[in-house]
Scaffold this active site. Structure first.
Site, PDB file in Angstrom:
ATOM      1  CG  ASP A 150     -19.690  -6.015  41.901  1.00 18.72           C
ATOM      2  OD1 ASP A 150     -18.775  -5.113  41.147  1.00 18.72           O
ATOM      3  OD2 ASP A 150     -20.797  -6.541  41.500  1.00 18.72           O
ATOM      4  CG  HIS A 178     -21.700  -7.012  37.632  1.00 21.38           C
ATOM      5  ND1 HIS A 178     -21.315  -6.151  38.727  1.00 21.38           N
ATOM      6  CD2 HIS A 178     -20.904  -7.188  36.365  1.00 21.38           C
ATOM      7  CE1 HIS A 178     -19.874  -6.802  38.213  1.00 21.38           C
ATOM      8  NE2 HIS A 178     -20.149  -7.094  36.770  1.00 21.38           N
TER       9      HIS A 178
END
Length: 323
Positions: A150, A178
């Site tokens: 990310d 996530h």
């Protein structure tokens, strides 16, 4: 120097991750484990001219040996996400896989640092925590969900619209979880001040949250993000190894906030509230989490980012409860 085990080393993430860690000069021993095909992977990368020793282990009967005497265990094992597949679908398959692997780590290397890549991370990390608690070896400072992809995407995607930015040095804190809406990039707190329009911020946020879908769609049923995930996993593992060797390293990652209760107060006040797990920037040390890094000021967090954070909390709470 550090001994590393990769569990799921013959898979789509595991193979390139194994290669990248073979290239890492901090690694002295590299244990590669999987249920199939791992002898060939090990033979192949063992020819790479670095000093680490590569050993392979295959099948449940060799799992204990694979994780014995290692400092760091990285777990990319499990099935990849396919088109139309939600992370809940993944959970039904990958939960049992992660549980069995972490049980082996608890029994054979209870002091090892564990980095979980297997999705859905928001749920597999809580599963790992419960396994370690049941085994009586739980140390919240040593358990991590690898959310580095990310962070990598955030830096790269900003460069896509601002070519003068150096993606290799830009650091954007990505907090929350996530998966999709639980991923919250705090562009307002980037290491370099970003001049972005409101529309650019919204578009970037969405792309960072759902960047994985781009890859799943582009691969047209042939898999998910494996190469970029391997790169991100290798970066995370390198940060852990540098910290084990005494260097101060900061990496955003999904952790039990009990790893630093005092340091967690800021992020709890901003968004995390009573959640047990949350992705935050973490200063790493030889024992895992040294401290949760404090933002200089949360006053700069924008109204839009606070709205995204608020939306993330309910989804993340449900994911954690699932685990």
């Amino acid at each position: 120097m550090v001994s590393v085990a990769i569990l799921g080393a013959a898979g789509g993430i595991g193979q390139p991750l194994s290669l990248l860690l073979k290239l890492n000069t901090n690694v002295t021993k590299l244990h590669l484990y999987d249920i199939v095909n791992v002898p060939g992977v090990a033979a192949d990368i063992s020819h790479v001219a670095t000093n680490s020793e590569v050993k392979w282990f295959m099948g449940a009967e060799q799992l204990a040996d694979a994780v014995s005497g290692v400092d760091l265990v990285v777990i990319p094992a499990g099935v990849p996400r396919k088109p139309g597949m939600t992370r809940d679908d993944l959970f039904k398959i990958n939960a049992g896989i992660v549980k069995g692997l972490v049980e082996a780590v608890a029994d054979n290397s209870p002091k090892a640092i564990i980095g979980v890549i297997s999705n859905p991370v928001n749920s597999t990390v809580p599963i790992a925590a419960e396994v370690l608690k049941a085994k009586g070896v739980y140390d919240p400072r040593r358990l991590f969900g690898v959310t580095t992809l990310d962070v990598v995407r955030a830096s790269r995607f900003v460069r896509d619209i601002r070519p003068d930015i150096d993606a290799t040095t830009l650091r954007i804190p990505v907090v929350g979880g996530h998966s999709g809406p639980t991923i919250v990039p705090l562009l307002s707190l980037a290491s370099t001040k970003l001049e972005l329009t409101a529309k650019e911020v919204e578009d970037l946020t969405f792309r960072i949250q759902f960047g994985g879908d781009e890859v799943v769609k582009a691969k047209d049923g042939a898999g998910s993000a494996t190469l970029s995930m391997a790169y991100a996993g290798a970066r995370f593992a390198d940060s852990i190894m540098r910290a084990i060797n005494g260097e101060s390293v900061v990496e955003p990652t999904f952790i039990p906030l009990a790893a630093d209760p005092e340091g967690a107060k800021q992020i709890r006040a901003l968004a995390a509230a009573d959640l047990e797990f949350f992705a935050v920037p973490v200063e790493l040390g030889p024992g895992g989490v040294k401290a949760i890094v404090q933002f200089p000021s949360v006053d700069n967090v924008t109204a839009f980012e606070r709205k995204v954070l608020s939306a993330a909390i309910d989804a993340l709470d449900a994911n954690i409860s699932t685990g």
